[in-house]
Scaffold this active site. Structure first.
Site: not given
Length: 258
Positions: A45, A118, A160, A162
């Protein structure tokens, strides 16, 4: 490759990704990324985010088909070298609108960055951060005392966000998550889910004594005074997924993980 599909290959520097890239180069035709209209990315990822950011920097946003040779691979398809042309032909598309962070430092420098997952504000020292939070120009939290706070897209809500106890957002929700990180005051505030047209502004209340950094995915700006975050619809990104491993299905399943 069939039709006018011109593929570029990008691979993480890890041993597994490099070995996979060698195999694919021997089996398929590839072009330099400057000539490509689609990218195959090998890694995890983090490498996929690196690939997408590189395209944003070039202002050339090509569809990306990722194959997992990392750890989690939430945003990736399975690694399978066979029948690549058929997989690309059948792939489902998912459009990602990144966040745009505009940070002003205590020295008055303005720095803009994009974030696919984010934007996080984080304390730089052992002392908690003190932040004022405004939504569309209206102050909603005069003082948030915390280790930090983040704004997450639906695609990034399982990362991050979650881990910080933020909500998982369906991909078609047209929402963003505003999530505190270890909040001290207000003690009972656990965040908000806001329409993705919202503009969020953070002001650091004591930037010298309690310095704060702003991080857009992996890009950090230190010693910020104010940070504005909003969705940037002028730079859509396209991810490609095998039909049986669509990202929206993964996010739905994640909500029931124990």
């Amino acid at each position: 490759m069939t039709g006018d599909r011109r593929l570029a290959l990008a691979a993480s520097p890890t041993e597994a990704a490099q070995a996979a890239a060698t195999e694919l180069r021997a089996r398929y035709e590839w072009v330099p990324i400057e000539q490509a209209n689609m990218v195959v990315a090998l890694g995890g990822d983090g490498f996929l985010l690196h690939t997408l950011h590189a395209m944003l920097d070039r202002h050339r946003n090509l569809p990306v088909f990722g194959m997992n040779l990392g750890t989690v691979g939430f945003l990736m398809n399975d690694w399978r070298p066979d029948f690549l042309e058929n997989r690309l032909e059948r792939a489902k598309t998912f459009s990602v609108a990144p966040l745009r962070m505009e940070a002003v430092t205590v020295d008055g420098e303005t720095i803009a960055c994009a974030a696919i997952n984010e934007v996080s504000l984080l304390r730089e020292t052992r002392q908690t951060a003190r932040l004022e939070v405004a939504v569309d120009g209206s102050i909603v939290l005069p003082e948030l005392v915390c280790d930090g706070v983040l704004v997450a897209t639906p695609a990034g809500s399982t990362a991050y966000n979650l881990s910080a106890q933020g909500p998982i957002l369906p991909l078609d929700s047209s929402m963003i998550a505003l999530t505190p990180i270890s909040p001290f005051r207000p003690r009972r505030w656990r965040g908000a889910i806001l329409p993705d047209r919202t503009r969020i502004t953070f002001r650091v209340l004591d930037p010298v004594k309690r310095p704060v950094s702003a991080v857009a995915d992996q890009r950090e700006v230190r010693d910020v005074a104010t940070v504005e975050v909003a969705i940037d619809r002028s730079n859509p990104l396209t991810l490609l997924f095998d039909p049986e491993h669509a990202l929206d299905d993964r996010i739905t399943r994640e909500q029931f993980a124990i």
